[in-house]
Design an enzyme around this catalytic site. Structure first.
Site, mmCIF file in Angstrom:
data_model
loop_
_atom_site.group_PDB
_atom_site.id
_atom_site.type_symbol
_atom_site.label_atom_id
_atom_site.label_comp_id
_atom_site.label_asym_id
_atom_site.label_seq_id
_atom_site.Cartn_x
_atom_site.Cartn_y
_atom_site.Cartn_z
ATOM 1 N N SER A 1 32.161 -46.989 -3.631
ATOM 2 C CA SER A 1 33.717 -46.802 -3.859
ATOM 3 C C SER A 1 34.199 -45.513 -3.357
ATOM 4 O O SER A 1 35.333 -45.217 -3.223
ATOM 5 C CB SER A 1 34.036 -46.949 -5.337
ATOM 6 O OG SER A 1 33.696 -45.825 -6.020
ATOM 7 N N LYS B 1 34.746 -39.895 -8.682
ATOM 8 C CA LYS B 1 36.007 -40.365 -8.231
ATOM 9 C C LYS B 1 36.737 -38.967 -7.787
ATOM 10 O O LYS B 1 36.193 -38.113 -7.932
ATOM 11 C CB LYS B 1 36.777 -41.059 -9.090
ATOM 12 C CG LYS B 1 36.384 -42.441 -9.695
ATOM 13 C CD LYS B 1 36.599 -43.483 -8.768
ATOM 14 C CE LYS B 1 35.927 -44.863 -9.320
ATOM 15 N NZ LYS B 1 35.088 -45.598 -8.332
#
Lengths: 146, 432
Positions: A65, A102
């Protein structure tokens, strides 16, 4: 083999002044090294990657991701917990009890975790939920072969 | 002035740093072989689990109350302790590391607001490494320890002490009345140096609180109990009697003993185990720079299980004081072969090194015997360096066996978490 630390031998008592050879720190034999005056410390990755040794931890990446930020599956993250998390930084956050890497979005009191891959949604804390930032990612290490 | 910085529920806190899902859940860490509770989260304490309570007694709570029981991961705790101690050291000039999770800091010469300083150090430890701490500050080590106890209890059980004392309790800022109130609401058994037995004796004599003890005449404490208790009384009165011990004295004896994961019946397995213990003990011996003159080896059956009992020990003198793993192992195995009898389910064995002397004092001796490898300190040094770098047991004496963790007698550690901070193959995973 000769040892530098010789066995302590009994020393004779003497009132005479003993002539001892001066042991210099370097012993010149053959050519003196022309590099001697330029001796400095070798580059040490620890000093490059780790600014707060006590607060630094390593984590392994699983998933893709964060692909577009250059963080791939299997990479090794260097995480510093001493740094205050700031907008735009890559962070390790605790999401539902697990570690997630993230990009931190922190604007106007709103916190979001953004993925670096368009196929992944961004994470926003739901009503009453807080997302804990565990540490700031300062480096990402890729090892191709060892 | 002294501070005591102490990690809360330290082992559990270490586990939670790397398993955030354990936050807010009841968690216990079990002793070697998963025997009993050695660290409990506040939630586990609230379930009524006691310190040192055997695992089988509260196992049912895993299903009933979502309790998580973990095997001790001392590799992890050691590394986290090291990080915490370095940060705690920033509080003052000198530090005495008292245990894996506690250190005393000498605050003399530190100007200004000690409470604020303690708060900053506490915050830093919490943010940087994730371990919650409490700090106690007092003019003596005994009072600093008591202040730390108050800081902990005030945080965990609101209402027992004034809320202000939670997390950080600083006696140096308190007036005599506040101080007395705190002492009066503390049981005498909580004082550092007052054991269970002396605590009972004191209570029988009507001394039930810390305040009662602080008001005891030191001479009486000495006459009726001991010099140790007299010192405790004086320390409670604010007179420093115990110095900061920054360099702990070398141990007088070194032991490595362990309960087996499964009972051991055969001599070969026992030799493996004892060889390994001897190697570990020799390593500890070298680390403190000592030599041993005597090796004690023992083995016994479990006192808790039915069946024939066996318990024997034997001391084997060493040819000369040494720290050589091979010589110590040889002596231990020799002793073991002498004491071993077949037919018993042995539950525990161990090696103790006795008659320790300083490595720098060596008896000169004529080399009359043809003994191979007299000067092996370099070999031992190499052994320690290799094992430090590549992990314990990388280089070892062959008699420890080749089975690794599959050897029957090795500890049960089925619930151990990974070595998150010391092994690159075991670091935590971050999902991306």
């Amino acid at each position: 083999m000769n040892s530098i630390l010789a066995q302590p031998a009994p020393e004779p008592l003497s009132t005479e002044c003993l002539m001892l050879p001066i042991a210099d720190a370097t012993v010149h034999a053959g050519f003196p090294s022309p590099a001697e005056d330029f001796l400095v410390k070798r580059i040490d990755l620890n000093t490059v990657l780790v600014t707060h040794p006590q607060a630094t931890f390593m984590l392994r990446v699983a998933g893709d991701s964060m692909r577009d930020t250059g963080i791939d599956n299997g990479d090794l993250l260097v995480v510093n917990r001493a740094l205050k998390p700031r907008h735009g930084q890559i962070v390790v956050a605790v999401v539902d009890g697990d570690f997630a890497v993230k990009q931190l979005y922190l604007r106007a009191g709103r916190l979001k975790l953004k993925a670096g891959n368009p196929t992944y949604p961004e994470i926003t804390p739901s009503e009453g939920q807080t997302i804990e930032i565990w540490g700031v990612v300062t480096s990402c290490i890729k090892q191709f072969s060892t | 002035m002294f501070a005591l910085v102490d990690g809360n529920n330290f082992y559990v806190s270490c586990e939670r740093v790397f398993r955030p899902s354990l936050q807010g859940r009841p968690v216990v860490v079990l002793s070697n072989n998963d025997g009993c509770a050695i660290s409990r989260s506040d939630e586990a304490k609230a379930l009524g689990i006691k310190m040192a309570q055997p695992h089988f007694e509260f196992r049912h709570l895993e299903d009933q109350a979502g309790l998580v029981s973990l095997s001790a991961n001392f590799t992890l705790y050691g590394d986290m302790s090291d990080r915490m101690m370095t940060l705690a050291a920033g509080m003052g000039a000198e530090q005495e590391i008292y245990s894996i999770d506690e250190s005393f800091i000498d605050l003399s010469g530190i100007p200004g607001d000690l409470r604020g300083r303690a708060r900053a150090v506490r915050e830093r430890i919490l943010r940087w490494i994730g371990i919650p701490c409490c700090v106690g500050i007092g003019p003596t080590k005994t009072l600093a320890k008591l202040a730390n106890h108050i800081a902990k209890v005030a945080e965990r059980k609101p209402g027992t002490y004034p809320e202000l004392q939670a997390q950080i309790c600083d006696f140096s800022t308190l007036g005599p009345e506040e101080m007395e109130a705190l002492l009066a609401s503390t049981d005498v058994g909580e004082i550092w140096g007052v054991g269970r037995r002396i605590g009972e004796q004191l209570r029988e004599g009507g001394i039930t609180t810390a305040l009662d003890l602080a008001r005891l005449d030191p001479a009486t404490a000495r006459r009726r109990w001991s010099v140790v208790l007299e010192r405790t009384v004086r320390e409670l009165q604010g007179l420093p009697c115990i110095d900061l011990d920054d360099a702990p004295a070398p141990k007088k004896e070194i032991a490595c003993t362990r309960s087996f994961g499964h009972p051991v019946r055969e001599l070969p397995q026992l030799i493996e185990a004892v060889s390994e213990f001897a190697g570990r003990a020799a390593e500890k011996l070298r680390r403190q720079g000592s030599l041993a003159g005597l090796v004690l080896v023992f083995a016994h059956t479990s006192p808790f299980r039915p069946g024939p009992r066996f318990a024997k020990s034997l001391t084997v003198p060493l040819r000369r004081p040494t720290c050589d793993t091979a010589a110590i192992t040889q002596a231990a195995v020799l002793g073991l072969k002498c004491l071993f009898e077949p037919g018993f389910d042995l539950a525990k064995a161990g090696v103790m090194l006795l008659e320790l002397s300083s490595g720098s004092v060596l008896q000169g001796e004529l080399d009359l015997e043809d003994e191979a490898g007299r000067e092996r300190s370099k070999l031992m040094q190499a052994l320690d360096v290799v094992n430090d770098r590549y992990g314990k047991g990388t280089l070892r004496v062959a008699s420890t066996g080749n089975g690794g963790d599959k050897r029957e007698w090795t500890m049960r550690q089925g619930r151990r978490t990974p070595h998150y901070t010391t092994d690159l193959r075991q670091v935590p995973v971050a999902r991306a």
